[in-house]
Scaffold this active site. Structure first.
Site, PDB file in Angstrom:
ATOM      1  N   GLU A 326      89.450 -14.429  37.315  1.00 13.20           N
ATOM      2  CA  GLU A 326      89.297 -14.503  35.855  1.00 13.20           C
ATOM      3  C   GLU A 326      89.963 -13.346  35.119  1.00 13.20           C
ATOM      4  O   GLU A 326      89.381 -12.801  34.177  1.00 13.20           O
ATOM      5  CB  GLU A 326      87.809 -14.554  35.502  1.00 13.20           C
ATOM      6  CG  GLU A 326      87.133 -15.789  36.037  1.00 13.20           C
ATOM      7  CD  GLU A 326      85.656 -15.853  35.689  1.00 13.20           C
ATOM      8  OE1 GLU A 326      85.221 -16.897  35.215  1.00 13.20           O
ATOM      9  OE2 GLU A 326      84.936 -14.860  35.911  1.00 13.20           O
TER      10      GLU A 326
HETATM   11  C1  ACM Z   1      83.840 -16.375  39.924  1.00 13.28           C
HETATM   12  O1  ACM Z   1      82.846 -17.104  39.824  1.00 13.28           O
HETATM   13  N1  ACM Z   1      84.500 -15.985  38.847  1.00 13.28           N
HETATM   14  C2  ACM Z   1      84.313 -15.901  41.213  1.00 13.28           C
END
Ligand code: ACM
Length: 512
Positions: A326
């Protein structure tokens, strides 16, 4: 690991069968059919029982494992359960005399006069003991002395795992969990032969491990948590205590420092780590994707090198987890530049990254942890790297069981026990060769999780479902049989004080 868009419901609507089946009295005998994860082969000998009595002693070729078993038996039975210096004729022997199968294999033999666990390596002895614990009456897991009797059903179990990697993850960054809470979770997961605890040690909301060369990470970056809840961090001694406690239970600790995103706590602690030289405020919300280390600054790599160096020095296990998920505030080019350099700063450890790392150039040995909700991801399937399977729609323990679950989230789905159990790690991700799958891991993100009771409510009974996928051969996979094995765990969790979710998909024995 946070709020996303679609809510994908995997849940089957179950009609609430809440009237439990016939009560199993607290002192009921357990059986070979009630072991989770289900063993490779289990052959009861009918009519044969070993009774643990005031004269039972324990001998072990691996003292730690013998001591843990003897302590548990003393606590629950009140018997002296001495440690024998040679294998007793009438008692329990844990022997490194070999077992059919690989490094983690064990054989458990129960006759009327003796219990013997034999194994090739210490790990196998530990697993044999976890199986033996589940053959004892649930009251044997009580923290206080119980009346008994203590029968163990006779027969032979020969067993070994399907996958070498069987993990759980605890996010100690969104909320901080003290050493005792981590150890309590280690006790619970190791009963199901989980052999990895991945600790998510840093995120936007908190930095949880003392790093001597960057002291403000812990003192300032660790000072808060989601919702403004109290922060905290582990001293090096505390971290090493967790590592040792885990090792005694055959669990490897994998520390994660998430980067280049999920780094607000570090950026808030040191202005110089920011491209503009200005430290942002501490963050106690639950958004993701807004923070990034400064990819163009050399200081960033000094920081990564020193943090990972100190972490590697206190981590005996072979892995460091570098996160990499992310990173929405890092450009694709910067992401590649950063992750490629960071992988070279792992101080001899093998790198694990969330599967986003395939967008950089993963080293040949780098492992990708798949956390998607889809069964298709060609970049991961074709990356030619080992993969740990943590599909969020099956293994994320912070997802709600149903719409009324008071804790947790829904972005990856609603995950009842059956959803957590009914999938195959070898075939879930389309096009990924089965030989690339190292195993499974069940992550627990803690935006909404604040106490051990919360952890237990979300992990049990789904964690044992994932543990069985990691341990037991695919040929044994059977939801109906699993429900009865799982039901047998209820009375055990009851006496252990585990705050488990009483899923209506399972006929829990009365009183559990
Ligand atoms: C995640 O759930 N961003 C690894």
């Amino acid at each position: 690991m946070r709020i996303r868009f679609a809510i994908v419901s995997l849940a089957l609507v179950t009609c609430g069968i809440s009237a439990p089946a016939q009560a199993a009295p607290a002192q009921a005998a357990s059986s070979f059919a009630s072991v989770v994860p289900v063993p490779v082969s289990a052959a009861p000998t009918s009519g044969v029982t070993y009774q643990i009595t005031a004269s039972t002693s324990v001998y072990s070729d691996v003292p730690t494992t013998g001591n843990l078993l003897a302590q548990q038996l003393r606590r629950a039975t009140g018997y002296p359960v001495p440690i024998a210096s040679t294998p007793p004729a009438d008692g329990i022997s844990l022997r490194l005399t070999g077992a059919p199968g690989g490094e983690e294999a064990y054989q458990l033999d129960v006759t009327a006069s003796a219990i013997t666990v034999s194994a090739n390596q210490p790990a196998g002895l530990f697993y044999g003991v976890q199986t033996l614990r589940q053959l004892l009456p649930p009251a044997a897991d009580s923290p206080t002395v119980q009346p008994g009797p203590w029968p163990v059903p006779g027969g032979r179990i020969v067993d070994q795992p399907r996958y070498a990697y069987r993990g759980a993850m605890l996010d100690v960054a969104r909320h901080f969990f003290p050493v005792a809470a981590v150890e309590r979770y280690l006790d619970q997961i190791s009963l199901y032969k989980i052999n990895v605890l991945h600790l998510h040690l840093s995120d936007d909301q908190g930095w949880r491990i003392v790093i001597d060369s960057w002291p403000r990470l812990a003192t300032y970056g660790g000072s808060t948590a989601v919702g403004g809840d109290p922060g905290g961090s582990y001293t090096k001694a505390q971290y090493q205590e967790i590592v040792a406690y885990a090792a005694a239970r055959n669990v490897t600790i994998i520390p994660e420092i998430d980067m280049p995103g999920h780094t607000n706590a570090a950026l808030a602690s040191y202005a110089d780590l920011n491209c503009d030289g200005v430290a942002p405020p501490l963050y106690t919300g639950t958004d993701v994707g807004f923070s990034s280390l400064c990819v163009s600054k050399e200081l960033t790599y000094t920081f990564v090198d020193q943090v990972l160096g100190e972490l590697a020095a206190m981590t005996p296990g072979p892995y460091l987890h570098l996160g990499g998920d992310e990173a929405s505030s890092t450009s694709a080019t910067d992401y590649r530049t950063f992750m490629n350099r960071a992988q070279d700063l792992a101080h001899g450890k093998t790198v694990i990254g969330w599967h986003d790392i395939v967008n950089a150039t993963p080293l040949p040995a780098t492992i990708a942890q798949y956390w998607g909700t889809s069964t298709r991801n060609t970049a991961v399937a074709n990356a030619g790297r080992k993969v740990i399977m943590s599909p969020a729609s099956r293994t994320y323990l912070d997802m709600k069981y149903n719409r009324k679950t008071p804790l947790g989230q829904t972005w990856a789905g609603i995950i009842e026990v059956r959803d957590a159990y009914n999938w195959n790690p070898a075939t879930f991700l389309s096009g990924l060769p089965a030989s690339q799958v190292m195993g499974v891991e069940a992550p627990l993100w803690t935006e909404t999780i604040r106490t051990s009771a919360d952890i237990e409510y979300m992990a049990f009974p789904r964690l044992p479902a994932i543990a069985e996928l990691g341990w037991s051969p695919q040929s044994t996979h059977d939801w109906t049989a699993f429900t009865s094995r799982l039901a047998a765990q209820g009375p055990r969790w009851h006496v252990m004080g585990v705050n488990y979710y009483h899923s209506t998909q399972i006929s829990w024995p009365a009183g559990s």
